[in-house]
Design an enzyme around this catalytic site. Sequence first.
Site, PDB file in Angstrom:
ATOM      1  N   SER A 183       0.761  -1.195  -0.071  1.00  0.00           N
ATOM      2  CA  SER A 183       0.030   0.088  -0.128  1.00  0.00           C
ATOM      3  C   SER A 183       0.836   1.213  -0.037  1.00  0.00           C
ATOM      4  O   SER A 183       1.543   1.405  -0.909  1.00  0.00           O
ATOM      5  CB  SER A 183      -1.073   0.038   1.340  1.00  0.00           C
ATOM      6  OG  SER A 183      -1.880   1.284   1.192  1.00  0.00           O
ATOM      7  N   THR A 184       0.851   2.041   1.283  1.00  0.00           N
ATOM      8  CA  THR A 184       1.553   3.171   1.097  1.00  0.00           C
ATOM      9  C   THR A 184       3.142   2.935   0.981  1.00  0.00           C
ATOM     10  O   THR A 184       3.798   2.158   1.419  1.00  0.00           O
ATOM     11  CB  THR A 184       1.420   3.926   2.471  1.00  0.00           C
ATOM     12  OG1 THR A 184       0.206   4.247   2.743  1.00  0.00           O
ATOM     13  CG2 THR A 184       2.002   5.260   2.362  1.00  0.00           C
ATOM     14  N   HIS A 209      -2.775  -0.994  -3.384  1.00  0.00           N
ATOM     15  CA  HIS A 209      -3.678  -0.170  -3.084  1.00  0.00           C
ATOM     16  C   HIS A 209      -3.744   1.119  -3.852  1.00  0.00           C
ATOM     17  O   HIS A 209      -2.834   1.893  -3.556  1.00  0.00           O
ATOM     18  CB  HIS A 209      -3.953   0.330  -1.460  1.00  0.00           C
ATOM     19  CG  HIS A 209      -4.149  -0.839  -0.660  1.00  0.00           C
ATOM     20  ND1 HIS A 209      -4.006  -0.948   0.752  1.00  0.00           N
ATOM     21  CD2 HIS A 209      -4.947  -2.196  -0.822  1.00  0.00           C
ATOM     22  CE1 HIS A 209      -4.427  -2.073   1.181  1.00  0.00           C
ATOM     23  NE2 HIS A 209      -4.852  -2.708   0.483  1.00  0.00           N
ATOM     24  N   MET A 302       0.175   0.967   5.058  1.00  0.00           N
ATOM     25  CA  MET A 302      -0.571   1.472   6.227  1.00  0.00           C
ATOM     26  C   MET A 302      -1.914   0.446   6.591  1.00  0.00           C
ATOM     27  O   MET A 302      -2.504   0.092   5.783  1.00  0.00           O
ATOM     28  CB  MET A 302      -0.964   2.783   6.177  1.00  0.00           C
ATOM     29  CG  MET A 302      -1.825   3.378   7.595  1.00  0.00           C
ATOM     30  SD  MET A 302      -2.037   5.236   7.299  1.00  0.00           S
ATOM     31  CE  MET A 302      -0.218   5.831   6.969  1.00  0.00           C
ATOM     32  N   ASP A 305      -4.378  -4.702   6.230  1.00  0.00           N
ATOM     33  CA  ASP A 305      -4.944  -5.479   4.994  1.00  0.00           C
ATOM     34  C   ASP A 305      -3.867  -6.464   4.627  1.00  0.00           C
ATOM     35  O   ASP A 305      -2.579  -6.200   4.291  1.00  0.00           O
ATOM     36  CB  ASP A 305      -5.399  -4.666   3.818  1.00  0.00           C
ATOM     37  CG  ASP A 305      -5.952  -5.349   2.850  1.00  0.00           C
ATOM     38  OD1 ASP A 305      -6.713  -6.357   3.190  1.00  0.00           O
ATOM     39  OD2 ASP A 305      -5.837  -4.895   1.712  1.00  0.00           O
TER      40      ASP A 305
END
Length: 361
Positions: A183-184, A209, A302, A305
């Site tokens: 993600s991030t 993401h 972050m 998930d």
Amino acid sequence: MMGGQIKVMIVDDSAVVRQVVRQALEHEPGIRVVGAASDPLFAMMHMQHEWPDVIVLDIEMPRMDGLTFLKKLMSERPTPVVICSSLAEAGTTAAMNALAAGAASIITKPKMGVKQFLEDSANDVVHAVRAAARANASRLASPVAPVLVPQPKLSADAVIGSGLGRGAGMVSTTERIVAIGTSTGGTQALEAVLTRLPAVCPGMVIVQHMPERFTAMFAERLNGLCQVEVREARHGDRVIPGRALIAPGGKHMLLTRNGAQYTVEVIDGPLVNRHRPSVDVLFRSCAKFAGRNALGVIMTGMGDDGARGLKEMKEAGARTIAEDESTCVVFGMPKEAIALGGVSEVVPLDRIAGFIAHHGH
């Protein structure tokens, strides 16, 4: 962040935008606006006296545009940046350039009715600033994260159920696959991994993401940099050696089997762990249909998930690895997966490609 306060600088040539964003942030506990400037040069003068933890930045401004300023920041003093611009519409070149240059997230302003939009979207602005403040600035070379809007938190059960049993009548196979979730900071991490891989390596399925329309451009960019084929996944695509399939923004991607061949399903469905695509959805399907033939990789991001899905992969016999905190932009998803007991090994980013390349041997 001194005393837990997030110091924010607002850089926008619109006085109305500066006023509305300031009001939204100053109503929040733990956030302090340390300055507002009409362009990056004025901002830099102010920031010499008090450096912010997060910068809210427009793109189109006089004297110096936001993208030039963003690149300057990331090369000289990496600082989390939230882009707030009408030019940064999902899927546009400006948006991808901002994300590639190091923006932590993007809020797209409309071209008309900006004041009302920002007032209505105050929670989104606050959430984006809080999320950006938690990023590891030393790793902000080219991270990306979608704007995260609070949503009901569903598990992967909402998409594929809770059973882990193999599909009925499945033909056995020894074909190896790799599942990656991030993600991030994930664009930076994925580029670092995929560009190190040889043309012949296990087939890969990836959830990063990202919002809709970003993933196709992101995949196209990686495809031009890598020896492996990288593209946005389509429903029914085969997972084959030397190919990496990236889940489309706004859709879930599942691994499945057609005889001895692995394929992907690209489907609609509710947000899982507040995301679509969800890493947990992909990992759970890999546990079910690939089992010990799979390698699960969870990287910077972050939230949590992917943590439960990675544990299910490990329980199904898969090898599982997490990116080490020292190389993560945000040590959230890997940390949660480790805490849950779903990780076999913790390795820094520069070693992950080696694990993937050797998984096929």
